[in-house]
Scaffold this motif. Structure first.
Motif, short mmCIF file in Angstrom:
data_model
loop_
_atom_site.label_atom_id
_atom_site.label_comp_id
_atom_site.label_asym_id
_atom_site.label_seq_id
_atom_site.Cartn_x
_atom_site.Cartn_y
_atom_site.Cartn_z
N ASP A 126 0.82 -1.21 0.00
CA ASP A 126 0.00 0.00 0.00
C ASP A 126 0.86 1.27 0.00
N LEU A 204 -4.22 -0.69 -12.82
CA LEU A 204 -4.66 -0.49 -11.44
C LEU A 204 -3.67 0.39 -10.69
N THR A 206 -2.36 -0.26 -7.30
CA THR A 206 -1.34 -1.09 -6.67
C THR A 206 -0.77 -2.08 -7.68
N ASN A 208 0.77 -6.18 -8.44
CA ASN A 208 0.49 -7.55 -8.01
C ASN A 208 1.54 -8.04 -7.01
N THR A 351 -4.37 -10.91 -14.82
CA THR A 351 -5.20 -9.72 -14.92
C THR A 351 -6.07 -9.81 -16.16
N SER A 414 -8.05 -7.94 -6.67
CA SER A 414 -8.33 -6.51 -6.90
C SER A 414 -9.38 -6.36 -7.99
N GLY A 416 -11.33 -3.09 -10.10
CA GLY A 416 -11.20 -1.66 -10.28
C GLY A 416 -11.60 -1.22 -11.66
N GLU A 430 -9.72 1.49 -7.29
CA GLU A 430 -9.40 0.09 -6.99
C GLU A 430 -9.85 -0.31 -5.59
N TYR A 431 -10.50 -1.44 -5.51
CA TYR A 431 -10.73 -2.10 -4.23
C TYR A 431 -9.91 -3.38 -4.22
N ARG A 432 -9.18 -3.62 -3.12
CA ARG A 432 -8.28 -4.77 -3.04
C ARG A 432 -8.54 -5.53 -1.74
N ASP A 434 -6.88 -8.54 0.46
CA ASP A 434 -5.71 -9.38 0.70
C ASP A 434 -6.05 -10.40 1.78
N HIS A 454 -8.32 -5.08 3.94
CA HIS A 454 -9.07 -4.40 2.88
C HIS A 454 -8.38 -3.08 2.56
#
Length: 464
Positions: A126, A204, A206, A208, A351, A414, A416, A430-432, A434, A454
């Motif tokens: 992040d 995106l 972030t 990978n 992706t 992710s 987005g 983007e929403y990720r 983990d 999140h």
């Protein structure tokens, strides 16, 4: 023929006929008629306009004043071009990009705008290559030599590998036998995988997991660069993640990448690295600062990295994939019993993107990293890391959730979108999510550990 000469000729011809053929009166009538006809022809000829004179060379229908002004403009243009070349601007391209970003991280209890945040240079998923400001200079000489300097304060490769340097790339590419065979030397950002470092080239915000934790940062060395048809090959010797190797490491690593472009819309490539890299496990100390492994191993141990990636674009769809493998001798996280062990890991990333409209694109990315062996350990990560979810999980009582010698496997998903506002502006969202097989994400609010985290991000990438 002039009219007078034509009339005399006609009369002479008539006089040459025998007198017996016709009377004098008839002959005179014919001569008068012929004279009248010649007169009509002379009038028509006189009525036609005279031919225009040939234009003077260099005028092209312009007035003398216009021709002089054109000559002055040509002289000024030549002088400007000469001055442009003398100052070194010929073949120079200047570009740049900036991406102010906003990031929310649930476990870190953090919601903040991110831009040039150099006060915390630690690399986390992040807090990686976004929130950047980049200025790029590319100069090509008439002989084909390419000079490249990319400046990225606080967030470039130099900030991570060279004491906070603002230099992201500083390299020259010199043609050898031809323009397809080159010697490429200097500081070169890593070329592993389907994602690139700078934000304008990524879908995106972030990166990978394979990009963040299984790939090198940059090389400093010399590379032989060759292009032949659809093949592009690079192989060289370089320092690995450092501008200068430290004491005891006198050998550079071997690096290479080969790409094959089947066409404009599909291709694949593979990379490799073999040599010695800094071992953070061997650099471990006790509470008093004494080295725990002074005689066990040197500060640099053998590293092997292999990776293959590919892409496929058809219509509105874009697909990207990557598989990576790595290992480092005596660099694993589990060393609680005083013994250094080997770290070994592998991972997958994919992706998929779809153009909903010519401007709006939806993106989905999924990652997996297998990191169980000897308590875990990834490239440059030889300790339990609660911010990134690397290493061994902890229970509520502080003990290892799955034993001291078993690391957690990592996942990331992710979703987005990006919107092309204009030629130079790209909006990203983007929403990720983990997750891990053990509770490895530190929750800073209560000090505990969780199996997931999140993240939500938004950014504006403006490039020129």
């Amino acid at each position: 023929m002039k009219p007078v000469r034509l009339t005399a000729l006609v009369i002479a011809i008539g006089a040459a006929f025998p007198a017996a053929a016709q009377s004098n009166e008839e002959l005179l009538k014919e001569l008068r008629a012929l004279r009248d006809r010649v007169g009509e022809l002379e009038k028509k000829l006189a009525a036609q306009p005279a031919a225009a004179p040939a234009p003077q060379p260099g005028q092209w229908g312009m007035t003398p004043e216009q021709a002089q002004e054109l000559a002055r403009i040509g002289t000024k243009a030549e002088a400007l071009q000469d001055n442009f070349e003398m100052q070194g601007f010929k073949g120079l391209k200047i570009s740049g990009q900036i991406d102010p970003t906003w990031i929310y991280n649930r476990r870190a209890d953090d919601a903040s705008f991110v831009l040039l945040n150099g006060e915390d240079a630690r690399y986390t998923y992040d807090n990686s290559y976004f929130g950047m400001a980049v200025l790029d200079f590319l100069k090509e000489t008439e002989g084909g030599t390419i000079w490249h300097l990319t400046l990225a304060p606080e967030r470039g490769t130099g900030a991570l590998t060279n004491g906070g340097s603002i230099v992201h790339e500083a390299s020259v590419s010199v043609p050898l036998n031809d323009l397809q065979t080159r010697l490429w030397v200097g500081q070169i950002p890593d070329w592993t995988g389907y994602e690139i470092t700078l934000p304008a080239g990524n879908k995106l915000i972030t990166h990978n997991l394979l990009f963040d934790f299984m790939a090198p940062t940059a090389y400093t060395g010399a590379v032989l660069d060759h292009t032949s048809g659809k093949w592009w090959s690079r192989i060289g010797l370089a320092n690995f993640n450092t501008p200068r190797n430290g004491s005891g490491n006198k050998r550079p690593v071997l690096i290479y990448r080969v790409d094959y472009s089947k066409g404009e819309f599909s291709g694949w490539g593979f990379t490799g690295l073999h040599g010695k890299g800094y071992n953070y496990a061997a650099d471990d100390t006790d509470d008093a600062g004494n080295a725990l492994f002074p005689n066990d191993v040197g500060r640099n141990t053998q590293v092997h990295l292999l990776e293959i990636d590919g892409y496929f674009v058809r219509g509105d769809w874009s697909l990207f994939g990557q598989a990576s493998y790595g290992q480092q001798k005596k660099a694993a996280i589990y060393r609680d019993d005083g013994t250094l062990r080997d770290a070994r890991w592998w991972g997958l990333s994919g992706t998929a993107a779809y153009m909903i409209t010519p401007r709006l694109e939806a993106v989905l990315r999924a990652d997996y990293v297998n990191n169980e062996k000897n308590g875990g350990g990834l490239l440059g990560y030889s300790w339990d890391d609660g911010a990134n979810g690397i290493g061994r999980g902890f229970g509520s009582d502080g003990s290892y959730s799955d034993g001291a010698d078993k690391g957690a496997n990592r996942y990331a998903l992710s979703v987005g979108a990006n919107y092309r506002y204009d030629e130079n502006t790209l909006f990203k969202l983007e929403y990720r999510f983990d997750a891990a097989s053990q509770p490895v994400f530190e929750d800073v609010k209560d000090g505990g550990y969780a199996k997931n985290n999140h993240l939500l991000g938004a950014s504006v990438v403006v490039s020129f």
